[in-house]
Design a protein around this motif. Structure first.
Motif, PDB file in Angstrom:
ATOM      1  N   ARG A 274       0.831  -1.211   0.000  1.00 18.17           N
ATOM      2  CA  ARG A 274       0.000   0.000   0.000  1.00 18.17           C
ATOM      3  C   ARG A 274       0.861   1.256   0.000  1.00 18.17           C
ATOM      4  O   ARG A 274       0.506   2.257  -0.631  1.00 18.17           O
TER       5      ARG A 274
ATOM      6  N   GLN B 152       2.076   1.706  -3.508  1.00 16.01           N
ATOM      7  CA  GLN B 152       0.949   2.088  -4.358  1.00 16.01           C
ATOM      8  C   GLN B 152       0.609   3.563  -4.173  1.00 16.01           C
ATOM      9  O   GLN B 152       0.277   4.255  -5.113  1.00 16.01           O
TER      10      GLN B 152
ATOM     11  N   THR C  92      -3.817  -5.968  -9.355  1.00 14.88           N
ATOM     12  CA  THR C  92      -5.041  -5.507  -8.696  1.00 14.88           C
ATOM     13  C   THR C  92      -5.749  -4.476  -9.560  1.00 14.88           C
ATOM     14  O   THR C  92      -6.961  -4.547  -9.767  1.00 14.88           O
ATOM     15  N   GLU C  93      -4.992  -3.531 -10.087  1.00 14.50           N
ATOM     16  CA  GLU C  93      -5.576  -2.466 -10.903  1.00 14.50           C
ATOM     17  C   GLU C  93      -6.176  -3.008 -12.196  1.00 14.50           C
ATOM     18  O   GLU C  93      -7.292  -2.639 -12.578  1.00 14.50           O
TER      19      GLU C  93
ATOM     20  N   THR D  49     -10.000  -4.725 -10.352  1.00  9.54           N
ATOM     21  CA  THR D  49     -10.847  -3.541 -10.262  1.00  9.54           C
ATOM     22  C   THR D  49     -11.501  -3.299 -11.611  1.00  9.54           C
ATOM     23  O   THR D  49     -10.955  -3.647 -12.642  1.00  9.54           O
TER      24      THR D  49
ATOM     25  N   ASP E 166     -10.792   1.958  -7.520  1.00  7.75           N
ATOM     26  CA  ASP E 166     -10.027   2.284  -6.326  1.00  7.75           C
ATOM     27  C   ASP E 166      -9.129   1.120  -5.928  1.00  7.75           C
ATOM     28  O   ASP E 166      -9.555   0.198  -5.229  1.00  7.75           O
TER      29      ASP E 166
ATOM     30  N   ALA F 155      -6.536   1.119  -3.952  1.00 12.49           N
ATOM     31  CA  ALA F 155      -6.246   1.109  -2.512  1.00 12.49           C
ATOM     32  C   ALA F 155      -7.349   0.383  -1.748  1.00 12.49           C
ATOM     33  O   ALA F 155      -7.068  -0.381  -0.815  1.00 12.49           O
ATOM     34  N   ASP F 156      -8.604   0.589  -2.147  1.00 12.17           N
ATOM     35  CA  ASP F 156      -9.718  -0.082  -1.483  1.00 12.17           C
ATOM     36  C   ASP F 156      -9.647  -1.592  -1.702  1.00 12.17           C
ATOM     37  O   ASP F 156      -9.847  -2.369  -0.768  1.00 12.17           O
ATOM     38  N   VAL F 157      -9.342  -2.017  -2.921  1.00 14.57           N
ATOM     39  CA  VAL F 157      -9.228  -3.452  -3.201  1.00 14.57           C
ATOM     40  C   VAL F 157      -8.056  -4.047  -2.425  1.00 14.57           C
ATOM     41  O   VAL F 157      -8.161  -5.147  -1.881  1.00 14.57           O
TER      42      VAL F 157
ATOM     43  N   ARG G 244      -6.992  -3.042   0.472  1.00 15.75           N
ATOM     44  CA  ARG G 244      -7.461  -3.167   1.855  1.00 15.75           C
ATOM     45  C   ARG G 244      -8.349  -4.405   2.014  1.00 15.75           C
ATOM     46  O   ARG G 244      -8.256  -5.121   3.014  1.00 15.75           O
ATOM     47  N   GLN G 245      -9.197  -4.672   1.016  1.00 16.54           N
ATOM     48  CA  GLN G 245     -10.052  -5.859   1.065  1.00 16.54           C
ATOM     49  C   GLN G 245      -9.211  -7.136   0.997  1.00 16.54           C
ATOM     50  O   GLN G 245      -9.483  -8.104   1.727  1.00 16.54           O
TER      51      GLN G 245
ATOM     52  N   GLU H 186      -6.101  -7.422   1.964  1.00 14.22           N
ATOM     53  CA  GLU H 186      -5.407  -7.530   3.245  1.00 14.22           C
ATOM     54  C   GLU H 186      -6.335  -8.098   4.311  1.00 14.22           C
ATOM     55  O   GLU H 186      -5.945  -8.974   5.086  1.00 14.22           O
TER      56      GLU H 186
END
Length: 149
Positions: free
Chosen positions: A26, A29, A112-113, A117, A122, A124-126, A128-129, A131
């Motif tokens: 993170r 990122q 992830t991007e 997504t 977002d 960063a939100d993915v 966090r999910q 994690e």
């Protein structure tokens, strides 16, 4: 059939390892090099293994092809998307070797991007999910780390 990373079970991760790996990912990122460096210094040479463990937990379930009875399905087109991602990673001129923590973390961020997504949402939100899911798995695998209320 010999075991490989697809058929062999993944080794358990400690909750602290999940937290360290995602803190590093993170931070990179978000472009926070100071925090990423601090996490790398605190974690030491284990960081590379932790990042590879996280990458495996993200990539393997996503890229596993379901049995579609010979018919095209959502997973049928995943190889093309992964190919585009690999080319992007190889073209990205950030100078980070893919075998070292910055390259591994950036690959996780790009995966992830591009794959997890919609419309480059977002990231960063993915993360966090992801994690939170990794932490839940680690806590279930290591019940001694559970806290009491």
């Amino acid at each position: 059939m010999p075991e490989n990373t697809i058929t062999a079970p993944l080794a358990r991760m400690e909750p602290e390892d999940v937290a360290d790996a995602f803190a590093y990912i993170r931070a990179l990122q978000a472009g926070d090099i100071d925090t990423a460096g601090a996490v790398a210094n605190d974690t030491g040479p284990e960081l590379r293994r932790l990042l590879l463990d996280v990458a495996a937990r993200i990539v393997i379930p996503i890229t596993a092809v379901d049995d579609c009875d010979g018919e095209p399905c959502a997973h049928s087109f995943l190889a093309a998307a992964l190919g585009r991602l690999l080319l992007e990673v190889l073209r990205h001129g950030d100078g980070a070797c893919l075998a070292f923590p910055p390259g591994i973390a950036q690959t996780i961020v790009r995966f992830t991007e591009n794959i997890l997504t919609e419309e480059h949402g977002d990231v960063a939100d993915v993360l966090r999910q992801l994690e939170a899911a990794g932490m839940k798995q680690a806590m279930e695998a290591h019940p001694a780390h559970r806290t009491t209320a």
